[in-house]
Structures are given as C-alpha cells and as structure tokens.
Write an enzyme that holds these catalytic residues in place. Sequence first.
Site, PDB file in Angstrom:
ATOM      1  N   GLY A  98     -13.228  43.746  41.851  1.00  0.00           N
ATOM      2  CA  GLY A  98     -11.925  43.486  40.735  1.00  0.00           C
ATOM      3  C   GLY A  98     -10.817  44.579  41.053  1.00  0.00           C
ATOM      4  O   GLY A  98     -10.497  44.885  42.056  1.00  0.00           O
ATOM      5  N   GLN A 144     -10.552  39.840  19.779  1.00  0.00           N
ATOM      6  CA  GLN A 144     -11.219  41.002  20.301  1.00  0.00           C
ATOM      7  C   GLN A 144     -10.653  42.387  19.779  1.00  0.00           C
ATOM      8  O   GLN A 144     -10.110  43.057  20.467  1.00  0.00           O
ATOM      9  CB  GLN A 144     -10.617  40.970  21.869  1.00  0.00           C
ATOM     10  N   TYR A 148     -12.304  45.733  21.754  1.00  0.00           N
ATOM     11  CA  TYR A 148     -11.546  45.846  22.814  1.00  0.00           C
ATOM     12  C   TYR A 148     -10.237  46.180  22.896  1.00  0.00           C
ATOM     13  O   TYR A 148      -9.691  47.264  23.481  1.00  0.00           O
ATOM     14  CB  TYR A 148     -11.763  44.516  23.657  1.00  0.00           C
TER      15      TYR A 148
END
Length: 266
Positions: free
Chosen positions: A16, A148, A151
């Site tokens: 990534g 989220q 996160y």
Amino acid sequence: MHVNGKVALVTGAAQGIGRAFAEALLLKGAKVALVDWNLEAGVQCKAALDEQFEPQKTLFIQCDVADQQQLRDTFRKVVDHFGRLDILVNNAGVNNEKNWEKTLQINLVSVISGTYLGLDYMSKQNGGEGGIIINMSSLAGLMPVAQQPVYCASKHGIVGFTRSAALAANLMNSGVRLNAICPGFVNTAILESIEKEENMGQYIEYKDHIKDMIKYYGILDPPLIANGLITLIEDDALNGAIMKITTSKGIHFQDYDTTPFQAKTQ
C-alpha cells in the site's frame, strides 16, 4: 533536504502507501529500511524492489511496531546496517474498532515511540545530523467519523502530537523537522476492513454509510501520497505542517490560527 544518499526507515512498508513511499524514496536515491510485521509481504516487497533497484539499497526487517523492544531493536539494526538515519516515516496503521486497544497501540502509541526513537538517533544534541520525521494520519484526524471513533481518535492524536513535537524539536534546535500527512480514502487493504465484523465490531451494521462516504470523497492512489511525502522532505521550511490530500484539491495544507501565546512570542 535532498533525498539522494539519505537513509530512510519506513514502517508498514511492505504494501500500500508504505510501499509507494519506499519506491518514491528509492527513485530519489535514498536507501530504505522496509519495516513490516508481515514476513511474506515484506520478503516479496524486498525481492520486487531488488529487481528495480540495487539489492543493497534496501533492508527488510520484520517488526511488530506495537512491541516496544522490537521497535527499539529495529532502529538499532537500521543504524548498524546503514550507518545513519535521516528520514523516518511512521506509516504502519490498522482499522479495528472491535479490538480498539490494538488500534491505539499501532496507530498512535507506536508513532509516538517511533518519533522519540527517531529523535534519539537524529537530533543534533544527541550527536545526530538532523533529519525529518513524517507521521501518517488521515482526514479522519481532522474530522469526526461516526462509524470509526477509535480510528478517528488515533489519527487526531497523531496530528496533535506531531504539531506539538515539531515545536519542541525546533525549540531544542534538534535539526529535526516533523510533519504529518492526512489523506482521504486510499486504495489499500484497509478499505477492505470495513466489510469485516472482526474489524468493525458494533459498527459493522453501518458499513454502507462508510461506503457512501467513499463514493462521495473518492479514492486516492498511493503514488499521489508518495508525492506528498517527497514534498514534505524536500521543503526545509515545512515543520509542524499538516498536509491534506484529497481527490478534489490534491495536495494542500491544513490552515491553523497562531495561538495567542505563540503570536506574543514570535
């Protein structure tokens, strides 16, 4: 800072964004330590880069960045192998709302630990030659995300820590600059995590909301994020900068008002 001839350490480098970072740094003439917990992906990444660049330009080290001792050993191995450290990219990250302690350990605690280790090796007051530290945050570090929250908290923490540590590094005349990157959704494996209950936990029923957000904001490709990284490294005027990367505006920066105390002391 000119990248050519410098030594970089990139966490989460096997896939990534991290792999895009490694490739961009190698293209600019750096030597790169590829740090990742995934042994198979790391070995494959190293082999692929060896075909494009000289094998001695890279070093793969398997490391769980959430393990403090492993992280310390990794920094030592990199400096022992390459003789120096100039560029640190704290990129490793996960999305796991169910095991939220793990998310905080990897996304935030390891970034703080890595930053302090980087400063230990690069700061001029410790005998280093200065350098730069780039911490990976997210647009979720600048805005709320209902599905989220952990996160989001981890990425907000990176922004606050990086801005504050940048001020401290400058105050100490360390010769080290610190900046952060906040991209939108990027085409990586993390996008797939929203489909899994073991990642999303109680928020799995809202995965379609996240998909709607992805459609709205669009998806970025890792090479664009790597372009942002190189910009932050090469522009010596940038310290404490928070770079935003979006499909609508590309690479740009978050604006902040100077605090009253900062304005008074400038």
